[in-house]
Design a protein around this motif. Structure first.
Motif, mmCIF file in Angstrom:
data_model
loop_
_atom_site.group_PDB
_atom_site.id
_atom_site.type_symbol
_atom_site.label_atom_id
_atom_site.label_comp_id
_atom_site.label_asym_id
_atom_site.label_seq_id
_atom_site.Cartn_x
_atom_site.Cartn_y
_atom_site.Cartn_z
ATOM 1 N N VAL A 162 0.832 -1.197 0.000
ATOM 2 C CA VAL A 162 0.000 0.000 0.000
ATOM 3 C C VAL A 162 0.869 1.251 0.000
ATOM 4 C CG1 VAL A 162 -1.660 1.351 1.340
ATOM 5 C CG2 VAL A 162 -1.988 -1.109 1.079
ATOM 6 N N ALA A 163 1.967 1.216 0.746
ATOM 7 C CA ALA A 163 2.858 2.376 0.801
ATOM 8 C C ALA A 163 3.390 2.720 -0.586
ATOM 9 C CB ALA A 163 4.012 2.103 1.753
ATOM 10 N N SER A 164 3.789 1.696 -1.361
ATOM 11 C CA SER A 164 4.297 1.938 -2.711
ATOM 12 C C SER A 164 3.193 2.388 -3.658
ATOM 13 C CB SER A 164 4.944 0.665 -3.266
ATOM 14 O OG SER A 164 6.038 0.265 -2.461
ATOM 15 N N LEU A 165 1.976 1.934 -3.388
ATOM 16 C CA LEU A 165 0.854 2.239 -4.269
ATOM 17 C C LEU A 165 0.260 3.625 -4.026
ATOM 18 C CD1 LEU A 165 -1.015 1.070 -6.466
ATOM 19 C CD2 LEU A 165 -2.380 0.020 -4.642
ATOM 20 N N THR A 166 0.548 4.215 -2.876
ATOM 21 C CA THR A 166 -0.077 5.488 -2.481
ATOM 22 C C THR A 166 0.049 6.595 -3.534
ATOM 23 O OG1 THR A 166 0.166 4.976 -0.131
ATOM 24 C CG2 THR A 166 -0.096 7.292 -0.718
ATOM 25 N N PRO A 167 1.212 6.794 -4.169
ATOM 26 C CA PRO A 167 1.286 7.861 -5.188
ATOM 27 C C PRO A 167 0.280 7.668 -6.328
ATOM 28 C CG PRO A 167 3.480 7.139 -4.566
ATOM 29 C CD PRO A 167 2.536 6.167 -3.937
ATOM 30 N N LEU A 168 0.048 6.429 -6.729
ATOM 31 C CA LEU A 168 -0.929 6.171 -7.781
ATOM 32 C C LEU A 168 -2.349 6.403 -7.268
ATOM 33 C CD1 LEU A 168 -1.450 5.199 -10.676
ATOM 34 C CD2 LEU A 168 -1.506 2.854 -9.799
ATOM 35 N N MET A 169 -2.612 5.987 -6.037
ATOM 36 C CA MET A 169 -3.926 6.203 -5.432
ATOM 37 C C MET A 169 -4.241 7.694 -5.353
ATOM 38 S SD MET A 169 -3.420 3.327 -2.466
ATOM 39 C CE MET A 169 -4.839 3.767 -1.473
ATOM 40 N N ASP A 170 -3.225 8.496 -5.073
ATOM 41 C CA ASP A 170 -3.419 9.945 -4.969
ATOM 42 C C ASP A 170 -3.599 10.604 -6.335
ATOM 43 O OD1 ASP A 170 -3.155 9.739 -2.220
ATOM 44 O OD2 ASP A 170 -1.041 10.341 -2.201
ATOM 45 N N ALA A 171 -3.052 9.970 -7.379
ATOM 46 C CA ALA A 171 -3.041 10.604 -8.701
ATOM 47 C C ALA A 171 -4.308 10.337 -9.506
ATOM 48 C CB ALA A 171 -1.828 10.130 -9.498
ATOM 49 N N VAL A 172 -5.076 9.317 -9.130
ATOM 50 C CA VAL A 172 -6.253 8.949 -9.917
ATOM 51 C C VAL A 172 -7.471 8.822 -8.999
ATOM 52 C CG1 VAL A 172 -4.772 7.718 -11.548
ATOM 53 C CG2 VAL A 172 -5.926 6.442 -9.739
ATOM 54 N N ASP A 173 -8.636 8.730 -9.630
ATOM 55 C CA ASP A 173 -9.875 8.618 -8.864
ATOM 56 C C ASP A 173 -10.258 7.170 -8.568
ATOM 57 O OD1 ASP A 173 -11.080 11.528 -8.860
ATOM 58 O OD2 ASP A 173 -10.272 11.172 -10.870
ATOM 59 N N TYR A 174 -9.877 6.267 -9.474
ATOM 60 C CA TYR A 174 -10.280 4.866 -9.316
ATOM 61 C C TYR A 174 -9.176 3.974 -9.877
ATOM 62 C CZ TYR A 174 -13.363 0.721 -9.451
ATOM 63 O OH TYR A 174 -13.926 -0.524 -9.256
ATOM 64 N N VAL A 175 -8.709 3.027 -9.065
ATOM 65 C CA VAL A 175 -7.720 2.037 -9.508
ATOM 66 C C VAL A 175 -8.451 0.719 -9.689
ATOM 67 C CG1 VAL A 175 -5.558 0.848 -8.992
ATOM 68 C CG2 VAL A 175 -5.893 3.216 -8.232
ATOM 69 N N ALA A 176 -8.574 0.284 -10.935
ATOM 70 C CA ALA A 176 -9.265 -0.965 -11.265
ATOM 71 C C ALA A 176 -8.237 -2.065 -11.424
ATOM 72 C CB ALA A 176 -10.074 -0.801 -12.547
ATOM 73 N N LEU A 177 -8.214 -2.997 -10.472
ATOM 74 C CA LEU A 177 -7.214 -4.057 -10.486
ATOM 75 C C LEU A 177 -7.801 -5.398 -10.906
ATOM 76 C CD1 LEU A 177 -5.030 -3.520 -7.274
ATOM 77 C CD2 LEU A 177 -4.592 -2.756 -9.619
ATOM 78 N N GLY A 178 -6.903 -6.244 -11.367
ATOM 79 C CA GLY A 178 -7.144 -7.665 -11.549
ATOM 80 C C GLY A 178 -5.924 -8.400 -11.027
ATOM 81 N N HIS A 179 -5.885 -9.703 -11.191
ATOM 82 C CA HIS A 179 -4.773 -10.600 -10.866
ATOM 83 C C HIS A 179 -5.082 -11.516 -9.682
ATOM 84 C CE1 HIS A 179 -0.902 -12.387 -11.074
ATOM 85 N NE2 HIS A 179 -0.416 -11.820 -10.000
ATOM 86 N N ILE A 180 -5.457 -10.966 -8.544
ATOM 87 C CA ILE A 180 -5.812 -11.805 -7.398
ATOM 88 C C ILE A 180 -7.274 -12.216 -7.546
ATOM 89 C CG2 ILE A 180 -5.962 -11.937 -4.890
ATOM 90 C CD1 ILE A 180 -3.108 -11.720 -5.970
ATOM 91 N N HIS A 181 -7.556 -13.495 -7.411
ATOM 92 C CA HIS A 181 -8.898 -14.005 -7.683
ATOM 93 C C HIS A 181 -9.867 -13.802 -6.523
ATOM 94 C CE1 HIS A 181 -7.488 -16.910 -11.105
ATOM 95 N NE2 HIS A 181 -7.119 -15.650 -11.291
ATOM 96 N N LYS A 182 -9.424 -13.138 -5.477
ATOM 97 C CA LYS A 182 -10.256 -12.881 -4.304
ATOM 98 C C LYS A 182 -10.541 -11.382 -4.205
ATOM 99 C CE LYS A 182 -10.410 -13.842 0.674
ATOM 100 N NZ LYS A 182 -9.663 -14.453 1.810
ATOM 101 N N ARG A 183 -11.796 -11.044 -3.960
ATOM 102 C CA ARG A 183 -12.196 -9.647 -3.857
ATOM 103 C C ARG A 183 -11.517 -8.950 -2.673
ATOM 104 N NH1 ARG A 183 -17.993 -7.982 -1.267
ATOM 105 N NH2 ARG A 183 -17.613 -5.730 -1.090
ATOM 106 N N TYR A 184 -11.064 -7.712 -2.898
ATOM 107 C CA TYR A 184 -10.594 -6.872 -1.801
ATOM 108 C C TYR A 184 -10.636 -5.411 -2.234
ATOM 109 C CZ TYR A 184 -6.079 -6.631 -4.253
ATOM 110 O OH TYR A 184 -5.086 -6.436 -5.188
ATOM 111 N N GLU A 185 -10.602 -4.523 -1.260
ATOM 112 C CA GLU A 185 -10.680 -3.088 -1.506
ATOM 113 C C GLU A 185 -9.743 -2.361 -0.551
ATOM 114 O OE1 GLU A 185 -14.789 -2.614 -0.646
ATOM 115 O OE2 GLU A 185 -15.355 -4.071 -2.189
ATOM 116 N N VAL A 186 -9.036 -1.356 -1.057
ATOM 117 C CA VAL A 186 -8.178 -0.492 -0.242
ATOM 118 C C VAL A 186 -8.393 0.938 -0.706
ATOM 119 C CG1 VAL A 186 -5.837 0.038 0.518
ATOM 120 C CG2 VAL A 186 -6.433 -2.329 -0.047
ATOM 121 N N GLU A 187 -9.190 1.684 0.062
ATOM 122 C CA GLU A 187 -9.536 3.073 -0.307
ATOM 123 C C GLU A 187 -10.115 3.120 -1.723
ATOM 124 O OE1 GLU A 187 -6.528 5.931 0.747
ATOM 125 O OE2 GLU A 187 -6.011 4.854 2.585
#
Length: 466
Positions: free
Chosen positions: A201-226
């Motif tokens: 999450v620490a590494s991802l924070t700059p991207l989270m701050d730069a956009v409104d919505y981060v749409a992820l795939g890869h992990i087959h289990k649902r999760y949400e972080v902000e």
């Protein structure tokens, strides 16, 4: 009001367990999710990776996905996942590029070069040949700019800053959009540890701050972080994934406030049936008890299969995948323990599509060994464990309990030597296999079956030939 469907990890073409129906299951789950476009009033579909299960797509899979996508009346925006591409081998045209060039999807990927990232523009109505890097969608809320980042594996975490730089460079040059979305294919380690995630999450924070919505795939289990959302795969593709309740599906994303509501997908049910083999001295006795135990599970299995998400579109039953967990202490000889017969009973009694046995039983001889070793043999004078003595006893017992029992001492010595080759001499797989073949020829020149039976004869009866 603008809305999006966010789904991922479709894995079209995946024949789990070698069962063709599982490839059909992946297609049906995908079709059902796409059929919700009208009901959910969606303006576009976001699909960050693993549309296909492999780069080598079978013709029937490709034809099927072309038919399915041809019926979708909104843009389908896709970024590549690890199953869609091979980072070490590039082809002139990938299947995602093929679908993009036919106008069936809008493919988005970043251009990585010299520690910089750039994004080429494309258009949802007339996609750029080979795919672009971002697309502008005109909505009631204004321009929504969607960027795509392909799977980058272990590089992703340290490349996030340059991805952010690339996004900000486009927005500065083209004008700030009403909202920015990014599609990417990686996992957030803090949210789903031990599931192959590589980004904190620490590494991802700059991207989270730069956009409104981060749409992820890869992990087959649902999760949400902000503002980071991962919907989980539409289908479950393992026993573990089958146990995750409400973890598979897709999001309905509201562009007014970038909130996302999760919808459970239609998929095939998984159930686990457990049986303790302890106490049975003949396979006939074990089988009779097993048949009774499986019959007792029928009500529970039918209750699971009756859940709406596990039924077909018309409400029909979908035959479950059954994980058959065998536990306890086995008193039978391993040859008499017919797991295939138990699998067949389970499949017929429970109406299963497929039964996956998991043999967690312990052999009585091994249990007795661990409980019977003399303390003077098991421990050195200083109180430390005598691992060499324990290893020798274990190897001997394993050899005596195997089909190589006629030469148990020699087989145990072979196992000991093999252990040394791997742990001390750092032998590779090929060298270890060559050593085992050579020793097998020396110890069993006439094969491993009954006296005089060759390996070829044993193979004809269902054994393994060299």
């Amino acid at each position: 009001m603008t809305r999006f469907l966010h789904l991922a990890d479709i894995h079209l073409g995946r024949q789990q367990y070698g069962v063709p129906q599982r490839a059909t299951d992946a297609k049906l789950s995908f079709q059902h999710a796409l059929s919700q476009v009208s009901a959910e009033d969606a303006d576009a579909i976001l699909l960050p990776g693993d549309l296909f299960d492999s780069r080598d797509v079978r013709p029937e899979t490709l034809a099927s996905v072309e038919d399915v996508l041809a019926d979708v009346e909104v843009p389908v925006i896709v970024s590549p996942g690890n199953h869609d591409q091979n980072m070490s081998r590039r082809r002139d045209l990938t299947w995602l590029q093929y679908l993009n060039n036919k106008g069936l999807i809008t493919l988005l990927s970043a251009d990585f070069a010299d520690d910089r990232v750039s994004f080429a523009p494309t258009d949802a109505e007339s996609p750029r040949e080979g795919g672009g890097g971002y697309v502008d969608l005109e909505t009631d809320e204004g321009t929504v700019r969607v960027f795509g980042v392909q799977y980058r594996g272990a590089y992703m975490e340290r490349q996030i800053p340059v991805v952010v730089d690339g996004i900000e460079a486009v927005n500065a040059a083209e004008g700030e959009p009403a909202a920015t979305v990014v599609l990417a294919h990686f996992g957030v380690d803090d949210a789903v540890p031990d599931l192959g995630a590589t980004v904190s999450v620490a590494s991802l924070t700059p991207l989270m701050d730069a956009v409104d919505y981060v749409a992820l795939g890869h992990i087959h289990k649902r999760y949400e972080v902000e503002n980071v959302y991962n919907p989980g795969s539409l289908e479950a593709f393992s026993v573990q994934e089958g146990r995750w309740d409400d973890a598979h599906g897709y999001y309905v994303v509201d562009a007014a406030d970038w909130s996302a509501d999760h919808r459970v997908s239609k998929r095939r049910p998984y159930v686990t049936v457990e049986f303790d083999v302890s106490g049975y001295r003949t396979f006939d006795d074990l089988r009779a008890a097993f048949e009774d135990a499986v019959r007792d599970e029928q009500g529970r299995v039918e209750s699971v299969c009756s859940n709406a998400e596990f039924q077909t579109g018309d409400g029909s039953r979908r035959d479950p995948i059954v994980n058959l967990r065998l536990t306890g202490t086995l008193l039978l000889d391993h040859v008499a323990f017919d797991v295939d017969a138990l699998r067949d009973i389970t499949e017929e009694t429970l109406g299963a599509l497929y039964v996956q046995p998991t043999d967690n039983t312990e052999r009585k001889a091994i249990q007795e060994l661990l409980g019977d070793i003399d303390r003077d043999e098991a421990f050195a004078a200083d109180g430390t464990v005598n691992t060499d003595a324990l290893q020798e006893r274990v190897f001997t017992t394993l050899a005596e309990e195997s089909r190589y029992s006629t030469a148990a001492d020699d087989v145990a010595a072979t196992l000991d030597e093999l252990e040394g080759l791997v742990t001390e001499d750092d032998a590779g797989v090929g060298e270890a296999a060559s050593y085992l073949r050579e020793r097998r020829r020396e110890l069993f020149p006439d094969g491993v079956g009954e006296p005089g039976e060759t390996d070829e004869a044993a193979a004809a009866e269902g054994g393994e030939a060299e």
